[in-house]
Design a protein around this motif. Structure first.
Motif, mmCIF file in Angstrom:
data_model
loop_
_atom_site.group_PDB
_atom_site.id
_atom_site.type_symbol
_atom_site.label_atom_id
_atom_site.label_comp_id
_atom_site.label_asym_id
_atom_site.label_seq_id
_atom_site.Cartn_x
_atom_site.Cartn_y
_atom_site.Cartn_z
ATOM 1 N N TYR A 126 27.461 -88.395 36.416
ATOM 2 C CA TYR A 126 26.181 -88.093 37.056
ATOM 3 C C TYR A 126 25.069 -88.890 36.364
ATOM 4 O O TYR A 126 24.938 -88.865 35.144
ATOM 5 C CB TYR A 126 25.857 -86.604 36.970
ATOM 6 N N GLY A 127 24.258 -89.564 37.170
ATOM 7 C CA GLY A 127 23.147 -90.322 36.632
ATOM 8 C C GLY A 127 21.847 -89.550 36.624
ATOM 9 O O GLY A 127 20.889 -89.934 35.951
ATOM 10 N N LEU A 128 21.824 -88.430 37.362
ATOM 11 C CA LEU A 128 20.577 -87.690 37.552
ATOM 12 C C LEU A 128 20.887 -86.208 37.692
ATOM 13 O O LEU A 128 21.894 -85.827 38.299
ATOM 14 C CB LEU A 128 19.872 -88.224 38.794
ATOM 15 N N CYS A 129 20.030 -85.376 37.136
ATOM 16 C CA CYS A 129 20.198 -83.926 37.225
ATOM 17 C C CYS A 129 18.896 -83.290 37.698
ATOM 18 O O CYS A 129 17.814 -83.614 37.204
ATOM 19 C CB CYS A 129 20.598 -83.363 35.866
ATOM 20 N N LEU A 165 14.284 -83.480 46.759
ATOM 21 C CA LEU A 165 13.945 -83.132 45.384
ATOM 22 C C LEU A 165 12.492 -83.454 45.077
ATOM 23 O O LEU A 165 12.029 -84.561 45.323
ATOM 24 C CB LEU A 165 14.850 -83.903 44.413
ATOM 25 N N ALA A 166 11.788 -82.490 44.531
ATOM 26 C CA ALA A 166 10.415 -82.735 44.087
ATOM 27 C C ALA A 166 10.442 -83.470 42.755
ATOM 28 O O ALA A 166 11.407 -83.378 41.989
ATOM 29 C CB ALA A 166 9.673 -81.409 43.944
ATOM 30 N N THR A 167 9.378 -84.197 42.462
ATOM 31 C CA THR A 167 9.315 -85.014 41.248
ATOM 32 C C THR A 167 9.525 -84.183 39.986
ATOM 33 O O THR A 167 10.205 -84.619 39.049
ATOM 34 C CB THR A 167 7.955 -85.728 41.165
ATOM 35 N N CYS A 168 8.973 -82.978 39.948
ATOM 36 C CA CYS A 168 9.004 -82.163 38.731
ATOM 37 C C CYS A 168 10.390 -81.618 38.388
ATOM 38 O O CYS A 168 10.560 -80.952 37.368
ATOM 39 C CB CYS A 168 8.018 -81.004 38.845
ATOM 40 N N LEU A 169 11.384 -81.911 39.208
ATOM 41 C CA LEU A 169 12.735 -81.396 38.991
ATOM 42 C C LEU A 169 13.666 -82.410 38.327
ATOM 43 O O LEU A 169 14.723 -82.068 37.834
ATOM 44 C CB LEU A 169 13.371 -80.993 40.329
ATOM 45 N N ILE A 170 13.274 -83.662 38.309
ATOM 46 C CA ILE A 170 14.202 -84.756 38.052
ATOM 47 C C ILE A 170 14.330 -85.094 36.561
ATOM 48 O O ILE A 170 13.348 -85.224 35.847
ATOM 49 C CB ILE A 170 13.751 -86.016 38.813
ATOM 50 N N MET A 171 15.594 -85.252 36.122
ATOM 51 C CA MET A 171 15.906 -85.874 34.834
ATOM 52 C C MET A 171 16.994 -86.903 35.080
ATOM 53 O O MET A 171 17.953 -86.641 35.808
ATOM 54 C CB MET A 171 16.397 -84.850 33.804
ATOM 55 N N PHE A 172 16.859 -88.102 34.473
ATOM 56 C CA PHE A 172 17.860 -89.148 34.697
ATOM 57 C C PHE A 172 18.104 -89.920 33.407
ATOM 58 O O PHE A 172 17.336 -89.838 32.442
ATOM 59 C CB PHE A 172 17.414 -90.092 35.817
ATOM 60 N N ARG A 173 19.189 -90.670 33.404
ATOM 61 C CA ARG A 173 19.540 -91.487 32.244
ATOM 62 C C ARG A 173 18.668 -92.730 32.225
ATOM 63 O O ARG A 173 18.612 -93.471 33.209
ATOM 64 C CB ARG A 173 21.009 -91.893 32.307
ATOM 65 N N LYS A 174 18.028 -92.975 31.117
ATOM 66 C CA LYS A 174 17.143 -94.134 31.039
ATOM 67 C C LYS A 174 17.919 -95.433 31.244
ATOM 68 O O LYS A 174 17.436 -96.362 31.890
ATOM 69 C CB LYS A 174 16.408 -94.166 29.705
#
Length: 305
Positions: A126-129, A165-174
């Protein structure tokens, strides 16, 4: 000093009524790792800048404040955006992971960052959570609507069809994010730019956790809030989606791996919408129905079958 595990990128402009709640919700996070806040302030005129400076002075080890100038604003579809602020803030992030939260939104779970990092550490495919959120409309502040995205696995074609997905929900691998893409400064939707960038470069999936851990705020000066109350802006939004499609189809949709799955998903969605009664269509937001209908007409002309 060791590098932070997570960089939280906060972009803000004229968010004086909201920015304190945003920053407080990030500072309350409980983690077993270090994190930093990359705070990009876009030369607000309502006191937001002064509030950001106060927080940066009080939390110098966590908050890295960047004061932008309106002279550097990038125009998209002839309107000023926060894209320059966003891009430069992303470049300043030092963490292994990047989380996003715009200055008018906020987090509600002190374990949000820890949960997302734990998931990405354990699931390399997964690249994004992401996760669930509550939505608050400025016209009905007493009502909170949970955005239903429970426990989903999403691929790039799902986001090309519609971003849920709203912006405030996103975490991803740099290291999954690639800088220097020309279309990143052309597409109107910054959060969708990030998602497509991450998933295209890695062929990874996005995960939506069951947890409800943030509030996405709709207000009159925000993008979605203004669309709800202004038909002229709504029409312009349709045109932006069309331009978005024209841009990404050159970058993404000519790749065989994406073509048929996207087309089939749009066919299925459109068929379902067309089968609904007028009353049922009104239950979903009318502009969403119109958006999907316009989207379908565009993609149908490309003939990906």
């Amino acid at each position: 000093m060791s590098l932070p595990v997570v960089s939280i990128v906060v972009t803000t402009y004229n968010h004086q009524d909201y920015i304190k709640q945003c920053l407080d919700s990030i500072l309350m996070q409980k983690t077993n790792f270090a994190y930093e806040i990359i705070l990009g302030e876009d030369e607000s005129s309502d006191g937001t800048r002064e509030t950001c400076q106060d927080y940066a002075n009080r939390f110098p080890d966590i908050i890295k404040l960047f004061l932008r100038s309106r002279k550097d604003v990038i125009y998209i579809n002839d309107r000023p955006t926060g894209r320059y602020n966003f891009i430069e803030s992303l470049k300043s992030a030092k963490g292994k992971y990047i989380a996003l939260c715009e200055g008018d939104d906020y987090w509600t779970d002190p374990d949000k960052l820890q949960k997302q990092v734990d998931f990405l550490e354990q699931h390399k495919q997964y690249g994004l959570c992401s996760h669930n959120a509550e939505e608050i409309d400025f016209k009905k502040p007493e009502e909170k609507i949970i955005i239903p995205n429970t426990n989903l696995d999403l691929k790039i074609e799902d986001f090309i069809r519609a971003n849920r997905l709203a912006t405030c929900l996103i975490m991803f691998r740099k290291d999954s994010f690639k800088f220097g893409l020309s279309w990143f400064e052309k597409i109107p939707f910054g959060d969708l730019c990030v998602i497509l960038n991450v998933l295209k470069n890695t062929n990874q999936k996005a995960k939506v956790l069951n947890d409800t851990m943030a509030v996405y705020r709709i207000h009159s000066s925000g993008i979605h809030g203004s669309l709800k109350s202004n038909n002229t802006k709504l029409i312009k939004a349709y045109l932006q989606h069309i331009k978005f499609f024209k841009i990404i189809k050159k970058e993404l949709l000519f790749e065989q791996i994406f073509q048929k799955p996207i087309y089939n998903k749009l066919i299925k969605t459109y068929s379902i919408l067309m089968s609904l009664s007028l009353k049922e269509k009104k239950k979903i937001m009318y502009f969403k129905f119109r958006f999907l209908e316009v989207y379908f007409k565009i993609i149908k002309k490309i003939k990906y079958v």
